[in-house]
Scaffold this motif. Structure first.
Motif, short mmCIF file in Angstrom:
data_model
loop_
_atom_site.label_atom_id
_atom_site.label_comp_id
_atom_site.label_asym_id
_atom_site.label_seq_id
_atom_site.Cartn_x
_atom_site.Cartn_y
_atom_site.Cartn_z
N LEU A 86 42.25 38.90 12.65
CA LEU A 86 42.51 40.15 11.95
C LEU A 86 42.30 41.35 12.87
O LEU A 86 43.04 42.34 12.81
CB LEU A 86 41.60 40.26 10.72
CG LEU A 86 41.83 41.44 9.78
CD1 LEU A 86 43.22 41.34 9.15
CD2 LEU A 86 40.78 41.48 8.70
N ARG A 87 41.32 41.25 13.78
CA ARG A 87 41.05 42.34 14.72
C ARG A 87 42.24 42.51 15.69
O ARG A 87 42.57 43.64 16.07
CB ARG A 87 39.77 42.05 15.48
CG ARG A 87 39.31 43.21 16.33
CD ARG A 87 38.00 42.90 16.99
NE ARG A 87 37.21 44.10 17.07
CZ ARG A 87 35.95 44.15 17.42
NH1 ARG A 87 35.31 43.03 17.68
NH2 ARG A 87 35.31 45.26 17.50
N GLU A 88 42.84 41.37 16.08
CA GLU A 88 43.99 41.45 16.98
C GLU A 88 45.19 42.11 16.29
O GLU A 88 45.96 42.83 16.92
CB GLU A 88 44.37 40.04 17.47
CG GLU A 88 43.37 39.44 18.41
CD GLU A 88 43.66 37.99 18.75
OE1 GLU A 88 44.72 37.47 18.30
OE2 GLU A 88 42.85 37.38 19.45
N ILE A 89 45.32 41.85 14.99
CA ILE A 89 46.46 42.42 14.24
C ILE A 89 46.25 43.91 13.99
O ILE A 89 47.09 44.75 14.34
CB ILE A 89 46.66 41.67 12.90
CG1 ILE A 89 47.04 40.22 13.16
CG2 ILE A 89 47.70 42.35 12.03
CD1 ILE A 89 47.02 39.34 11.93
N SER A 90 45.07 44.28 13.37
CA SER A 90 44.83 45.68 13.03
C SER A 90 43.33 45.97 13.02
O SER A 90 42.56 45.27 12.35
CB SER A 90 45.44 45.99 11.65
OG SER A 90 45.04 47.28 11.23
N GLU A 91 42.93 47.02 13.74
CA GLU A 91 41.52 47.39 13.82
C GLU A 91 41.03 47.95 12.48
O GLU A 91 39.89 47.69 12.07
CB GLU A 91 41.32 48.42 14.94
CG GLU A 91 39.88 48.76 15.27
CD GLU A 91 39.16 47.63 15.98
OE1 GLU A 91 37.92 47.55 15.81
OE2 GLU A 91 39.80 46.85 16.70
N LEU A 96 42.08 47.21 9.40
CA LEU A 96 41.88 46.11 8.46
C LEU A 96 40.57 45.35 8.77
O LEU A 96 39.85 44.91 7.87
CB LEU A 96 43.07 45.14 8.49
CG LEU A 96 44.36 45.65 7.86
CD1 LEU A 96 45.48 44.64 8.08
CD2 LEU A 96 44.17 45.92 6.38
N TYR A 97 40.29 45.18 10.07
CA TYR A 97 39.06 44.49 10.49
C TYR A 97 37.82 45.27 10.03
O TYR A 97 36.88 44.68 9.49
CB TYR A 97 39.05 44.31 12.01
CG TYR A 97 37.75 43.79 12.55
CD1 TYR A 97 37.41 42.45 12.41
CD2 TYR A 97 36.84 44.64 13.18
CE1 TYR A 97 36.21 41.97 12.89
CE2 TYR A 97 35.64 44.17 13.66
CZ TYR A 97 35.32 42.84 13.52
OH TYR A 97 34.13 42.35 13.99
N ILE A 98 37.81 46.59 10.22
CA ILE A 98 36.67 47.43 9.80
C ILE A 98 36.51 47.38 8.28
O ILE A 98 35.39 47.28 7.76
CB ILE A 98 36.84 48.88 10.31
CG1 ILE A 98 36.72 48.91 11.84
CG2 ILE A 98 35.81 49.80 9.68
CD1 ILE A 98 37.09 50.22 12.46
N GLY A 99 37.61 47.40 7.55
CA GLY A 99 37.55 47.30 6.09
C GLY A 99 37.03 45.94 5.64
O GLY A 99 36.35 45.82 4.61
N ALA A 100 37.35 44.88 6.42
CA ALA A 100 36.92 43.53 6.04
C ALA A 100 35.43 43.30 6.27
O ALA A 100 34.79 42.56 5.51
CB ALA A 100 37.73 42.50 6.81
#
Length: 193
Positions: free
Chosen positions: A144-149, A151-155
């Motif tokens: 998820l971090r590779e796709i979008s930063e 989205l990663y922070i929200g997750a």
């Protein structure tokens, strides 16, 4: 009137106090413990005797310190665990006389061993499952971090609505002002020095 005076007189004699009678304010009563002799003069002691007494006190204190140093590792006794002498004398009456037959004893041991191995295997399976879940979660977060930063922070942020918890006020009641306790409280806790 005489009854009141007698009661008042008996109260005065039983404790140390100076008081006047309610009906006769000029009638001064003094209890017997206050009527004492003058203090006696202190006798002068020989300095050698005083020095010998002090030496004995020092030796006694040093002896008690040595005794305490010997028993440093010894634990304080717990009254609830120590058996009373009466129970120790009655121990033979409280012991069970029946013995378990040998085959039944072996059967119980085998059941206990089987239960222990079952619980051990169950624990191992649970630990493997927790490890699998943890590794798959961390792998998914990395992807998820590779796709979008964003989205990663929200997750990785905690969700407060998932487990609602509210706490209001203090957990214990504060003491009441001007509260008078009925009776007497005597602390009988054993003190260890």
């Amino acid at each position: 009137m005489n009854k009141i005076l007698r009661i008042r007189e008996s109260l005065v004699l039983s404790s140390r106090m100076i008081c006047t009678n309610i009906y006769f304010p000029t009638f001064l009563q003094v209890s017997t413990p206050l009527l004492a002799e003058p203090m006696k003069k202190k006798k002068k002691m020989d300095p050698q005797i005083l020095k010998a007494r002090e030496e004995r006190k020092k030796k006694r204190i040093e002896k008690s310190i040595k005794k305490l140093e010997k028993n440093v590792k010894q634990l304080k006794p717990i009254e609830e665990i120590d058996l009373s002498i009466s129970l120790q004398k009655e121990k033979w009456t409280r012991e069970r006389a029946e013995t378990v037959p040998e085959p039944l004893l072996r059967q119980r041991q085998n059941i206990l061993k089987a239960w222990c191995t079952y619980k051990y295997q169950q624990h191992l399976q649970e630990m493997k499952m927790v490890d699998r879940i943890g590794t798959s979660q961390s792998r998914a977060l990395e992807q998820l971090r590779e796709i979008s930063e964003n989205l990663y922070i929200g997750a990785i942020q905690t969700d407060s609505t998932l487990l609602p918890f509210t706490a209001v006020g203090p957990s214990s009641t504060p003491p009441l002002n001007n509260y008078e306790v009925d009776g007497e409280y005597i602390d009988e806790t054993p003190k260890w020095k």
